[in-house]
Design a protein around this motif. Structure first.
Motif, PDB file in Angstrom:
ATOM      1  N   ALA A  32      70.391  86.812  45.719  1.00 54.91           N
ATOM      2  CA  ALA A  32      70.783  85.795  46.617  1.00 54.91           C
ATOM      3  C   ALA A  32      72.361  85.440  46.422  1.00 54.91           C
ATOM      4  CB  ALA A  32      70.231  84.245  46.067  1.00 54.91           C
ATOM      5  N   GLY A  33      72.751  86.454  45.487  1.00 50.80           N
ATOM      6  CA  GLY A  33      74.475  86.320  45.332  1.00 50.80           C
ATOM      7  C   GLY A  33      74.875  86.287  44.094  1.00 50.80           C
ATOM      8  N   GLY A  34      73.991  86.210  43.142  1.00 44.88           N
ATOM      9  CA  GLY A  34      74.354  86.194  41.693  1.00 44.88           C
ATOM     10  C   GLY A  34      74.703  84.764  40.973  1.00 44.88           C
ATOM     11  N   ALA A  35      74.874  84.848  39.863  1.00 45.10           N
ATOM     12  CA  ALA A  35      74.944  83.593  39.046  1.00 45.10           C
ATOM     13  C   ALA A  35      76.381  83.057  38.815  1.00 45.10           C
ATOM     14  CB  ALA A  35      74.212  83.873  37.462  1.00 45.10           C
ATOM     15  N   GLU A  36      77.179  83.825  39.424  1.00 46.62           N
ATOM     16  CA  GLU A  36      78.760  83.274  39.212  1.00 46.62           C
ATOM     17  C   GLU A  36      78.864  81.818  39.668  1.00 46.62           C
ATOM     18  OE1 GLU A  36      83.164  84.846  40.235  1.00 46.62           O
ATOM     19  OE2 GLU A  36      81.715  86.431  40.202  1.00 46.62           O
ATOM     20  N   GLY A  37      79.355  80.956  38.958  1.00 48.31           N
ATOM     21  CA  GLY A  37      79.888  79.738  39.425  1.00 48.31           C
ATOM     22  C   GLY A  37      78.390  78.982  39.421  1.00 48.31           C
ATOM     23  N   VAL A  38      77.279  79.239  39.188  1.00 50.70           N
ATOM     24  CA  VAL A  38      76.192  78.304  39.143  1.00 50.70           C
ATOM     25  C   VAL A  38      76.427  77.367  38.065  1.00 50.70           C
ATOM     26  CG1 VAL A  38      73.744  78.435  38.769  1.00 50.70           C
ATOM     27  CG2 VAL A  38      74.777  79.949  40.560  1.00 50.70           C
ATOM     28  N   THR A  39      76.225  76.114  38.198  1.00 51.50           N
ATOM     29  CA  THR A  39      76.349  75.172  37.126  1.00 51.50           C
ATOM     30  C   THR A  39      74.905  74.657  36.994  1.00 51.50           C
ATOM     31  OG1 THR A  39      76.780  73.650  38.711  1.00 51.50           O
ATOM     32  CG2 THR A  39      78.507  74.671  37.655  1.00 51.50           C
ATOM     33  N   ALA A  40      73.776  74.937  37.691  1.00 49.93           N
ATOM     34  CA  ALA A  40      72.383  74.413  37.301  1.00 49.93           C
ATOM     35  C   ALA A  40      71.418  75.234  38.017  1.00 49.93           C
ATOM     36  CB  ALA A  40      72.325  73.178  37.547  1.00 49.93           C
ATOM     37  N   ILE A  41      70.159  75.428  37.579  1.00 50.74           N
ATOM     38  CA  ILE A  41      69.125  75.792  38.497  1.00 50.74           C
ATOM     39  C   ILE A  41      68.288  74.929  38.795  1.00 50.74           C
ATOM     40  CG2 ILE A  41      69.695  78.148  37.648  1.00 50.74           C
ATOM     41  CD1 ILE A  41      67.359  77.889  35.752  1.00 50.74           C
ATOM     42  N   ALA A  42      67.472  74.833  39.882  1.00 49.59           N
ATOM     43  CA  ALA A  42      66.749  73.732  40.276  1.00 49.59           C
ATOM     44  C   ALA A  42      65.453  74.422  40.764  1.00 49.59           C
ATOM     45  CB  ALA A  42      67.261  73.128  41.355  1.00 49.59           C
ATOM     46  N   THR A  43      64.100  73.753  40.616  1.00 50.20           N
ATOM     47  CA  THR A  43      62.843  74.259  41.127  1.00 50.20           C
ATOM     48  C   THR A  43      62.104  72.913  41.183  1.00 50.20           C
ATOM     49  OG1 THR A  43      61.166  75.813  41.044  1.00 50.20           O
ATOM     50  CG2 THR A  43      61.858  74.791  38.970  1.00 50.20           C
ATOM     51  N   VAL A  44      60.977  73.073  41.744  1.00 50.52           N
ATOM     52  CA  VAL A  44      60.008  72.013  41.874  1.00 50.52           C
ATOM     53  C   VAL A  44      59.347  71.611  40.316  1.00 50.52           C
ATOM     54  CG1 VAL A  44      57.959  73.538  42.096  1.00 50.52           C
ATOM     55  CG2 VAL A  44      57.836  71.178  43.256  1.00 50.52           C
ATOM     56  N   SER A  45      59.371  70.420  40.205  1.00 50.69           N
ATOM     57  CA  SER A  45      59.029  69.817  38.804  1.00 50.69           C
ATOM     58  C   SER A  45      57.795  70.377  38.051  1.00 50.69           C
ATOM     59  CB  SER A  45      58.946  68.395  38.971  1.00 50.69           C
ATOM     60  OG  SER A  45      57.974  67.954  39.732  1.00 50.69           O
ATOM     61  N   ASP A  46      56.925  70.816  38.811  1.00 54.88           N
ATOM     62  CA  ASP A  46      55.449  71.355  38.176  1.00 54.88           C
ATOM     63  C   ASP A  46      56.001  72.753  37.764  1.00 54.88           C
ATOM     64  OD1 ASP A  46      55.430  72.888  40.680  1.00 54.88           O
ATOM     65  OD2 ASP A  46      53.656  72.348  40.997  1.00 54.88           O
ATOM     66  N   LYS A  47      56.991  73.503  38.070  1.00 52.92           N
ATOM     67  CA  LYS A  47      57.052  74.717  37.464  1.00 52.92           C
ATOM     68  C   LYS A  47      57.883  74.691  35.961  1.00 52.92           C
ATOM     69  CE  LYS A  47      55.479  76.785  40.966  1.00 52.92           C
ATOM     70  NZ  LYS A  47      54.975  78.214  41.251  1.00 52.92           N
ATOM     71  N   LEU A  48      58.324  73.507  35.625  1.00 48.52           N
ATOM     72  CA  LEU A  48      58.947  73.277  34.450  1.00 48.52           C
ATOM     73  C   LEU A  48      57.768  73.858  33.137  1.00 48.52           C
ATOM     74  CD1 LEU A  48      60.645  69.866  34.390  1.00 48.52           C
ATOM     75  CD2 LEU A  48      61.628  72.036  34.546  1.00 48.52           C
TER      76      LEU A  48
END
Length: 122
Positions: free
Chosen positions: A24-40
């Protein structure tokens, strides 16, 4: 704020999550990751967040309903009410005026997807 949204199957591996993010373009500059809460609680998700040293933003499934996404999966649309969990989670977590900078990319084993959005974080 630059957020990587992730969608994945419960049996996803760390390698697959990382591969999708790189696609998707890599992690450079990424300040958070997000997903649907049931995947925590996913070991692979927590390991990726730890490697990137970023927080995980949990998005309730009902918040994803109706979020317009660039890519469409009929299975995901039926289950979550949006075309892509990765894109929708990234957009929601990035805040107002968020825009996708990378649409959904899929790991080779098809167990993980990632997309990147930028927004004002609010």
């Amino acid at each position: 704020m630059r957020v990587a949204g992730l969608g994945f199957r419960r049996d996803v591996t760390f390698a697959s999550l990382r591969e999708a993010l790189i696609a998707a373009g890599g992690a450079e500059g990424v300040t958070a990751i997000a997903t649907v809460s049931d995947k925590l609680g996913s070991d692979a998700l927590e390991r990726l967040a730890g490697e990137l040293n970023v927080p995980i933003k949990a998005i309730p499934a009902n918040v994803l309903v109706g979020i317009a996404t660039s890519t469409q999966s009929e299975l995901i649309k039926e289950k979550f009410g949006t075309g892509s969990v990765a894109e929708a989670a990234a957009l929601v977590a990035a805040g107002r005026h968020a825009r996708l900078v990378s649409t959904r990319a899929v790991s080779q084993d098809r167990t993980a997807t990632a997309a990147i959005a930028e927004g004002d974080g609010e």
